[in-house]
Design a protein around this motif. Structure first.
Motif, PDB file in Angstrom:
ATOM      1  N   ILE A 231     -15.512  -8.808   2.316  1.00  0.00           N
ATOM      2  CA  ILE A 231     -16.949  -8.585   2.281  1.00  0.00           C
ATOM      3  C   ILE A 231     -17.150  -7.183   1.730  1.00  0.00           C
ATOM      4  O   ILE A 231     -16.925  -6.183   2.395  1.00  0.00           O
ATOM      5  N   LEU A 264     -23.014 -17.538  -0.710  1.00  0.00           N
ATOM      6  CA  LEU A 264     -24.254 -16.755  -0.695  1.00  0.00           C
ATOM      7  C   LEU A 264     -24.521 -16.127  -2.046  1.00  0.00           C
ATOM      8  O   LEU A 264     -25.674 -16.003  -2.460  1.00  0.00           O
ATOM      9  N   ARG A 271     -31.187 -18.075  -7.394  1.00  0.00           N
ATOM     10  CA  ARG A 271     -32.564 -17.584  -7.229  1.00  0.00           C
ATOM     11  C   ARG A 271     -32.982 -16.787  -8.460  1.00  0.00           C
ATOM     12  O   ARG A 271     -34.069 -16.954  -8.994  1.00  0.00           O
ATOM     13  N   VAL A 290     -22.195 -16.304  10.818  1.00  0.00           N
ATOM     14  CA  VAL A 290     -23.592 -15.878  10.914  1.00  0.00           C
ATOM     15  C   VAL A 290     -24.284 -15.865   9.567  1.00  0.00           C
ATOM     16  O   VAL A 290     -25.488 -16.058   9.483  1.00  0.00           O
ATOM     17  N   LEU A 291     -23.514 -15.618   8.500  1.00  0.00           N
ATOM     18  CA  LEU A 291     -24.137 -15.588   7.179  1.00  0.00           C
ATOM     19  C   LEU A 291     -24.709 -16.952   6.815  1.00  0.00           C
ATOM     20  O   LEU A 291     -25.834 -17.051   6.337  1.00  0.00           O
ATOM     21  N   GLN A 293     -25.541 -19.368   8.868  1.00  0.00           N
ATOM     22  CA  GLN A 293     -26.604 -19.725   9.808  1.00  0.00           C
ATOM     23  C   GLN A 293     -27.900 -18.996   9.500  1.00  0.00           C
ATOM     24  O   GLN A 293     -28.985 -19.505   9.726  1.00  0.00           O
ATOM     25  N   ASN A 294     -27.781 -17.760   8.999  1.00  0.00           N
ATOM     26  CA  ASN A 294     -28.968 -16.941   8.769  1.00  0.00           C
ATOM     27  C   ASN A 294     -29.435 -16.917   7.325  1.00  0.00           C
ATOM     28  O   ASN A 294     -30.414 -16.262   7.008  1.00  0.00           O
ATOM     29  N   VAL A 296     -31.186 -17.998   3.831  1.00  0.00           N
ATOM     30  CA  VAL A 296     -32.420 -18.722   3.524  1.00  0.00           C
ATOM     31  C   VAL A 296     -32.309 -19.236   2.099  1.00  0.00           C
ATOM     32  O   VAL A 296     -32.236 -18.447   1.176  1.00  0.00           O
TER      33      VAL A 296
ATOM     34  N   ILE B 231     -22.589 -10.836  18.477  1.00  0.00           N
ATOM     35  CA  ILE B 231     -23.040 -11.892  17.579  1.00  0.00           C
ATOM     36  C   ILE B 231     -22.626 -13.210  18.215  1.00  0.00           C
ATOM     37  O   ILE B 231     -21.471 -13.594  18.211  1.00  0.00           O
ATOM     38  N   LEU B 264     -32.940  -9.941  12.640  1.00  0.00           N
ATOM     39  CA  LEU B 264     -32.924 -11.256  12.009  1.00  0.00           C
ATOM     40  C   LEU B 264     -33.576 -12.302  12.902  1.00  0.00           C
ATOM     41  O   LEU B 264     -34.224 -13.236  12.414  1.00  0.00           O
ATOM     42  N   VAL B 290     -23.944  -6.817   5.981  1.00  0.00           N
ATOM     43  CA  VAL B 290     -24.159  -7.951   5.088  1.00  0.00           C
ATOM     44  C   VAL B 290     -25.348  -8.792   5.499  1.00  0.00           C
ATOM     45  O   VAL B 290     -25.981  -9.409   4.660  1.00  0.00           O
ATOM     46  N   LEU B 291     -25.640  -8.826   6.804  1.00  0.00           N
ATOM     47  CA  LEU B 291     -26.769  -9.633   7.252  1.00  0.00           C
ATOM     48  C   LEU B 291     -28.075  -9.104   6.690  1.00  0.00           C
ATOM     49  O   LEU B 291     -28.898  -9.864   6.191  1.00  0.00           O
ATOM     50  N   ASN B 294     -28.261  -9.731   2.890  1.00  0.00           N
ATOM     51  CA  ASN B 294     -28.376 -11.121   2.475  1.00  0.00           C
ATOM     52  C   ASN B 294     -29.536 -11.873   3.113  1.00  0.00           C
ATOM     53  O   ASN B 294     -29.738 -13.037   2.833  1.00  0.00           O
ATOM     54  N   VAL B 296     -33.293 -13.208   3.861  1.00  0.00           N
ATOM     55  CA  VAL B 296     -34.423 -13.530   2.988  1.00  0.00           C
ATOM     56  C   VAL B 296     -35.673 -13.505   3.848  1.00  0.00           C
ATOM     57  O   VAL B 296     -35.787 -14.303   4.770  1.00  0.00           O
TER      58      VAL B 296
END
Lengths: 352, 352
Positions: A231, A264, A271, A290-291, A293-294, A296, B231, B264, B290-291, B294, B296
């Motif tokens: 990452i 992602l 987009r 978590v990426l 799941q979160n 969009v 998390i 989030l 990263v959350l 990334n 939206v």
């Protein structure tokens, strides 16, 4: 010279299994009283003693497990460690962690440091450089010294140890089949270079799904990313590569990515190119954190059950550490297990 | 009894600094030849010897740093370790990691295990349970035994060691001021219970910003979350608490959350309640991973520069480990540093 009395000899003499002898000597209630008494009397008469050197080595327990992972800024490995800790705590073991940073020499250094009396055994996932060099002497030496290893995720078949793996091939096949069944005709894959065995297996699963469903295979839809799975704050190269593939092949209507970050990044580039997800482009990732799941829209993913992988690896290692010495030394065959943790496709908004 | 000759005595006798004596004995070119010869002759004449016990202890170096963190499934701690590894590798040190899982007894256990000859010093962040109990004996004992500690992020002022912290108060104040300047009049905070000192400081920064800007303080806009920062796959309780606050206080037009997951979750609940971000509700998080990048819409965040925190902690520890023994033993004052790493507000789409 008097023949040394072993469990095997006792078993042969009394016509029972080695395991029955071992259990009888421990006075296990699993064995009938009659058999227990017979075995114990026989062992006493012939002055049976378990191998003392092995025992004394065995008794120098640290009750600590050494874990070597390639990267720490990585949800999958963090979750595996979470699982290892969970079981280790339950069973009274401590855990210490070393990082190889995907480097062969750091992997060797960490193993030497920890094997030097600090721990009882290892749980590890092989670094990319080691996989590329195919130099596994440090694993084999550690095992030869009597220190057990359990490998997970990135394993090497030739090494004699317990392994916990994911059904990478089947998981990927299921993901690509989901894209086909949702109407995709031109499915691309974003994957790693082939020396990373899990990447190679996932690519194989992709190819297999296309073949079985009579879809044409197109090399320009297979993007093998140079970079590590790290990452990283700087994803520009990956973004450019994906953008190039999507622009050169505008017919692409589905992408399977072998990890969350790749997936992602595909969605981000889509987009930018004004492709709607899932209407114009459906996306599935591998490894469910978590990426996914979160995101969009939220990302359809192949879940590896990372925590379960860690739990099973810890169970296999602790079970082996706690094998009774005389059982272990006299077992004719060392049996190693390769446990496959099934993946699960978790459907979310990025597919139809 | 003959008086023991020390660096200090030599310095006093020759009217130079202790550091000059130390450097002269090492024949450093920084010192003039004349002074070097004078110091060396004097030391030789009085048969000066560095403290041998200290030396032999010092020489038993493992070149390994022990790191204890509260959680592993946490981007901030992963990034700190990334920074520690970066400097440690440069300077020839290895790193091993233990997890406290936010538990006092696991923290103590891990420290005892590692302090037992495996490492030269610790870098750590205190577990929540330890902060709540306020029992710091294990830190003080470790330091008393001559093993240095560097604390980061969650530190305790009373402990004599180097510390690397974030300007939590100022960083939070800046974030809330940004919300005020972008037109928010009813700003809520989602924070931790007060015993977590960084959470408490961030809450203080929020209150300070409101006060200085003559905004009313409203207790029902302060949500102190029971749960850990972990998390977790199960966020329902947090979601319910946030939903309850947003419904009971429909005037809320800005939220400052003290970590990424809280932020989030606020955005997720807002989406559910059909509040547009940033039009109806502006959101800022703390800690930039990263959350945030990334999400939206992408999340405006207070960046703590986690990697830099790790790098500075490693530098402070290694510098202390490599202090020359005779310098160290004779320094009158042990000076400890508390280094503050400045935060930075990274503006993205979740604010106007």
């Amino acid at each position: 010279m008097k023949k040394k009395i072993t469990l095997k000899l006792i078993a042969k003499e009394l016509n029972v299994s080695i395991s029955t002898v071992s259990k009888s000597l421990k006075n296990s209630k699993e064995i009938s009283e009659e058999t227990r008494e017979k075995v114990q009397a026989f062992a006493k008469f012939y002055n049976y003693k378990p191998n003392n050197i092995a025992l004394s080595l065995k008794n120098k327990k640290t009750k600590t497990i050494g874990v070597i992972i390639p990267e720490i800024v990585h949800y999958f490995f963090s979750k595996v460690i979470f699982g290892i800790e969970h079981i280790a705590n339950q069973r009274g073991y401590n855990v210490i962690i070393g990082l190889s940073n995907e480097s062969f020499s750091k992997e060797v250094l960490n193993m030497e440091m920890l094997a030097n009396g600090s721990i009882d055994g290892f749980i590890l996932s092989i670094s990319k450089e080691t996989l590329e060099k195919r130099d596994f002497h440090h694993f084999n030496e550690t095992i030869a010294q009597g220190m057990p290893i359990v490998m997970f995720d990135r394993v090497e078949d030739s090494i004699k140890c317990d392994k916990v793996i994911v059904d990478d091939l089947l998981g990927s096949k299921k993901a690509v089949e989901k894209l086909i069944n949702s109407g995709c005709n031109h499915i691309a894959i974003v994957t790693t270079k082939d020396f990373v065995n899990v990447g190679a297996l996932r690519t194989k699963g992709y190819i297999l799904a296309l073949e079985e469903n009579k879809k044409a295979l197109n090399d320009s839809l297979i993007l093998k990313v140079e970079d590590s799975e790290l990452i990283d704050d700087n994803l520009t190269q990956l973004e450019q590569d994906i953008e190039h593939m999507l622009i050169s092949n505008p017919e692409i209507d589905g992408v399977f990515a072998v990890n969350e970050i790749y997936a992602l990044t595909v969605m981000k580039v889509a987009r930018k190119l004004k492709k709607r997800i899932p209407e114009d482009l459906q996306v599935i990732g591998f490894s469910d954190g978590v990426l996914s799941q979160n995101a969009v829209p939220t990302l359809t993913s192949v879940s590896q059950h990372a925590q379960k992988i860690g739990e099973r690896a810890a169970e296999l290692l602790i079970n082996r550490l706690e094998l009774e010495d005389y059982e272990e030394e006299e077992m004719e065959l060392e049996r190693y297990e390769t446990e496959v943790i099934e993946t699960e496709l978790i459907e979310r908004e990025s597919t139809k």
